[in-house]
Design an enzyme around this catalytic site. Sequence first.
Site, PDB file in Angstrom:
ATOM      1  N   CYS A 172       0.882  -1.109  -0.124  1.00 25.59           N
ATOM      2  CA  CYS A 172      -0.209   0.136  -0.093  1.00 25.59           C
ATOM      3  C   CYS A 172       0.850   1.228   0.001  1.00 25.59           C
ATOM      4  O   CYS A 172       1.336   1.489   0.942  1.00 25.59           O
ATOM      5  CB  CYS A 172      -0.890  -0.049   1.271  1.00 25.59           C
ATOM      6  SG  CYS A 172      -1.958   1.480   1.378  1.00 25.59           S
TER       7      CYS A 172
ATOM      8  N   CYS B 203      -0.477   4.117   2.068  1.00 23.81           N
ATOM      9  CA  CYS B 203      -0.168   4.188   3.466  1.00 23.81           C
ATOM     10  C   CYS B 203       1.265   4.203   3.867  1.00 23.81           C
ATOM     11  O   CYS B 203       1.706   4.942   4.934  1.00 23.81           O
ATOM     12  CB  CYS B 203      -0.561   2.634   3.993  1.00 23.81           C
ATOM     13  SG  CYS B 203      -1.818   1.803   3.365  1.00 23.81           S
ATOM     14  N   ASP B 204       2.076   3.737   3.211  1.00 20.77           N
ATOM     15  CA  ASP B 204       3.745   3.653   3.570  1.00 20.77           C
ATOM     16  C   ASP B 204       4.550   4.677   2.641  1.00 20.77           C
ATOM     17  O   ASP B 204       5.840   4.685   3.221  1.00 20.77           O
ATOM     18  CB  ASP B 204       4.127   2.146   3.322  1.00 20.77           C
ATOM     19  CG  ASP B 204       3.337   1.283   4.442  1.00 20.77           C
ATOM     20  OD1 ASP B 204       2.679   1.659   5.149  1.00 20.77           O
ATOM     21  OD2 ASP B 204       3.103   0.111   3.743  1.00 20.77           O
TER      22      ASP B 204
END
Length: 319
Positions: free
Chosen positions: A134, A137-138
Amino acid sequence: MEKHKVVIVGTGPAGLTAAIYLARADMNPLVIEGQEPGGQLTLTTEVENFPGFIEGITGPELMDNMRKQAERFGATFKTGWMTDVQTESRPFRVTVNGKEELEAEALIISTGASARWLGVPGEKENFGQGVSTCATCDGFFYRGRKVVVVGGGDSAMEEASFLTKFADEVTVIHRRNELRASKIMQNRAKENQKIKWALNKTTTEILSDNGKVTGVKVVDNDSGEEEVIETDGFFLAIGHIPNTAFLKDKIELDESGYVVVKPGTTKASVPGIFACGDVQDVTYKQAITAAGTGCMAALDVEHYLEGESTLDWSQTLSE
Ligand code: NAP
């Protein structure tokens, strides 16, 4: 046989949000949790984009909190797999673990979608420590660094473009010379000077040192030549597999297996069955969007049961 007003299948943010809402509405939902309680978020480390947590929260902690919140209002949990469901008549008859049968007046499917993995050495071992599924997200953790994205579809293009906001260099590795992505997404990525291309190459291993990803081993599909692309992060973008095998021929699924819902609602093709979270979401796949559709599913169920109840609610617990 146990009878329930609502059975929720899946315990990611979608299922647990639905459970919180339905428990607070005195619907006593039963939540079936499979082998991965809490869903994909329990596989991540820090979650910094879920509203309400200024300093972030770990994925497992967030899911544990949601579960406890649902329990506080009366949701109950059963561990197991929903292996079959009879959708021809209501109440629906749900089989758990191949033997136990339950009756449910309404069903919420929130079984999620699992990221597709390459299945190469170093991938699972470094998950959360340089390997990610993701970018949203990261990506933030890769400011000023080098990353690679594997895949040739729209997700890979979108993630590669997104990652250039943080990383100095993003290399897209794809197994063919032609990209699958739509022309507009390809063009956007190709115009981005920070994106490099490693086409027609097969990823064979993710290298790491002391718990940190250091490179990716790839093989050229024509020459067979092996090379190592140095990188700090490895982003998988080769698609997702919705967890709907048990629903085949029971409700309408699209060609990739996602549950088809009536637009703007969580209603599946069979009245009384609702779907929320990644299992019906081809596009967004975020914890907060999953939670949002979980809330929608709970409200849809409430309206449905108010209007179309067929069960005697005085007998909703085990006989
Ligand atoms: P996808 O379109 O299925 O593309 C997956 C990519 O991964 C393909 O290029 C495929 O290669 C590659 N791949 C699959 N298995 C692989 C393996 N084992 N090893 C190496 N490569 C592998 O998936 P997606 O990109 O996640 O998109 C899913 C859907 O969401 C699509 O309909 C897409 O249009 C949509 N989407 C839209 C947007 C947007 O419009 N903003 C953004 C993201 C996604 P091959 O090409 O060789 O098969």
